[in-house]
Design a protein around this motif. Sequence first.
Motif, PDB file in Angstrom:
ATOM      1  N   CYS A  76       0.812  -1.223   0.000  1.00 14.53           N
ATOM      2  CA  CYS A  76       0.000   0.000   0.000  1.00 14.53           C
ATOM      3  C   CYS A  76       0.846   1.276   0.000  1.00 14.53           C
ATOM      4  O   CYS A  76       0.320   2.363   0.253  1.00 14.53           O
ATOM      5  CB  CYS A  76      -0.932   0.007   1.218  1.00 14.53           C
ATOM      6  N   GLU A  77       2.124   1.139  -0.268  1.00 13.89           N
ATOM      7  CA  GLU A  77       3.046   2.271  -0.151  1.00 13.89           C
ATOM      8  C   GLU A  77       2.609   3.467  -0.992  1.00 13.89           C
ATOM      9  O   GLU A  77       2.643   4.612  -0.524  1.00 13.89           O
ATOM     10  CB  GLU A  77       4.467   1.848  -0.539  1.00 13.89           C
ATOM     11  N   THR A  78       2.188   3.227  -2.216  1.00 18.55           N
ATOM     12  CA  THR A  78       1.779   4.340  -3.080  1.00 18.55           C
ATOM     13  C   THR A  78       0.600   5.101  -2.488  1.00 18.55           C
ATOM     14  O   THR A  78       0.614   6.334  -2.395  1.00 18.55           O
ATOM     15  CB  THR A  78       1.417   3.823  -4.491  1.00 18.55           C
ATOM     16  N   THR A  79      -0.425   4.345  -2.045  1.00 21.47           N
ATOM     17  CA  THR A  79      -1.607   4.992  -1.465  1.00 21.47           C
ATOM     18  C   THR A  79      -1.268   5.705  -0.160  1.00 21.47           C
ATOM     19  O   THR A  79      -1.713   6.837   0.076  1.00 21.47           O
ATOM     20  CB  THR A  79      -2.713   3.953  -1.211  1.00 21.47           C
ATOM     21  N   LEU A  80      -0.469   5.065   0.689  1.00 21.55           N
ATOM     22  CA  LEU A  80      -0.108   5.686   1.959  1.00 21.55           C
ATOM     23  C   LEU A  80       0.685   6.966   1.730  1.00 21.55           C
ATOM     24  O   LEU A  80       0.483   7.975   2.431  1.00 21.55           O
ATOM     25  CB  LEU A  80       0.690   4.700   2.819  1.00 21.55           C
ATOM     26  N   SER A  81       1.570   6.963   0.757  1.00 23.27           N
ATOM     27  CA  SER A  81       2.353   8.164   0.449  1.00 23.27           C
ATOM     28  C   SER A  81       1.441   9.287  -0.048  1.00 23.27           C
ATOM     29  O   SER A  81       1.625  10.459   0.297  1.00 23.27           O
ATOM     30  CB  SER A  81       3.422   7.849  -0.604  1.00 23.27           C
ATOM     31  N   GLN A  82       0.433   8.920  -0.838  1.00 26.26           N
ATOM     32  CA  GLN A  82      -0.520   9.919  -1.327  1.00 26.26           C
ATOM     33  C   GLN A  82      -1.335  10.510  -0.173  1.00 26.26           C
ATOM     34  O   GLN A  82      -1.594  11.721  -0.145  1.00 26.26           O
ATOM     35  CB  GLN A  82      -1.445   9.282  -2.365  1.00 26.26           C
TER      36      GLN A  82
ATOM     37  N   ILE B 223       2.384  14.492   6.729  1.00 27.74           N
ATOM     38  CA  ILE B 223       3.059  13.285   7.201  1.00 27.74           C
ATOM     39  C   ILE B 223       2.832  13.038   8.689  1.00 27.74           C
ATOM     40  O   ILE B 223       2.858  11.898   9.161  1.00 27.74           O
ATOM     41  CB  ILE B 223       4.573  13.363   6.875  1.00 27.74           C
ATOM     42  N   GLN B 224       2.555  14.117   9.459  1.00 28.78           N
ATOM     43  CA  GLN B 224       2.325  13.950  10.894  1.00 28.78           C
ATOM     44  C   GLN B 224       0.934  13.380  11.195  1.00 28.78           C
ATOM     45  O   GLN B 224       0.673  12.943  12.310  1.00 28.78           O
ATOM     46  CB  GLN B 224       2.492  15.293  11.608  1.00 28.78           C
ATOM     47  N   SER B 225       0.051  13.405  10.198  1.00 26.69           N
ATOM     48  CA  SER B 225      -1.317  12.913  10.414  1.00 26.69           C
ATOM     49  C   SER B 225      -1.412  11.395  10.366  1.00 26.69           C
ATOM     50  O   SER B 225      -2.336  10.812  10.924  1.00 26.69           O
ATOM     51  CB  SER B 225      -2.267  13.517   9.374  1.00 26.69           C
ATOM     52  N   LEU B 226      -0.471  10.760   9.672  1.00 27.24           N
ATOM     53  CA  LEU B 226      -0.489   9.303   9.544  1.00 27.24           C
ATOM     54  C   LEU B 226       0.832   8.751  10.067  1.00 27.24           C
ATOM     55  O   LEU B 226       1.873   8.899   9.435  1.00 27.24           O
ATOM     56  CB  LEU B 226      -0.699   8.878   8.088  1.00 27.24           C
ATOM     57  N   GLN B 227       0.768   8.169  11.235  1.00 26.98           N
ATOM     58  CA  GLN B 227       1.978   7.664  11.896  1.00 26.98           C
ATOM     59  C   GLN B 227       1.999   6.139  11.857  1.00 26.98           C
ATOM     60  O   GLN B 227       1.091   5.476  12.351  1.00 26.98           O
ATOM     61  CB  GLN B 227       2.017   8.153  13.351  1.00 26.98           C
TER      62      GLN B 227
END
Length: 278
Positions: free
Chosen positions: A196-202, A209-213
């Motif tokens: 899921c790296e692409t979606t998580l990066s989006q 970036i601080q919203s998703l840890q």
Amino acid sequence: MADYSGHLQKMKVALPPDPAGQVTYQLPLDEERLPLNGLLGESIRMTFTGEIHCIHCGRRSNKSFNQGYCYPCFAKLAQCDSCIVSPEKCHYFEGTCREPEWADSHCMVDHIVYLANSSGVKVGITRESQLPTRWIDQGAVQALPIMRVKTRQQSGLVETAMKQYVADKTNWRTMLKGQIEAVDLPVIRDELFDRCETTLSQLEEQFGIQSLQRLEQSSVVDIDYPVLNYPSKVASLNMDKNPVVEGTLQGIKGQYLILDSGVINIRKYTAYHVEVAI
């Protein structure tokens, strides 16, 4: 004569202080809480008296909607909106939330994305304050927090990405049979992050970036339940069809009582007035 009476609520649960101990259960009946662990092996009779009262307004209702609400409350309360089931569809930011103040304290707060092994591995979400209750309610024997996010909507978007690769629902019949093999949740977490790296990066770019840890240092929580015997065949007991539920208590798992006569989902009958005899 009934030993106890009152309106059913979801069972109260707690992990034991000893990691090797079992979950403790209490059955709320209005203001009273009936301890259940000590009743294993005892005969229980639960009789639905025919009365249902809304858990929000107290109005008498002929039917329970969304596990405990009358229809007017079901239609107007934010906690009964479809976005609670599908949080990625949150419309708070569009200004159309039914109850913005309720959402401020329930949706616009930190949520945890987790993996749980209940009937196999699943991904789930919950408010951080609801752990480990949420895991226990689903009958998970293992659980692992994998991400902390700032809102319920964000947790739903992460879950949507991950459920392409793992389940997002529990098979309650499998869960109640008790034959759940242990799995390596950290390995599965890392595989999901890769996939899921692409979606998580989006999402990180969209929300910050601080919203998703990512919680890569979290430990697996093992959970044991008070069960004498698991059923080989799961038969569901229905209070709407038969108001008297009785049998010998064989165990408790998730929000289910396991009797020798069948199983009953206590949460399903929230707001039902019952008499309980031991």
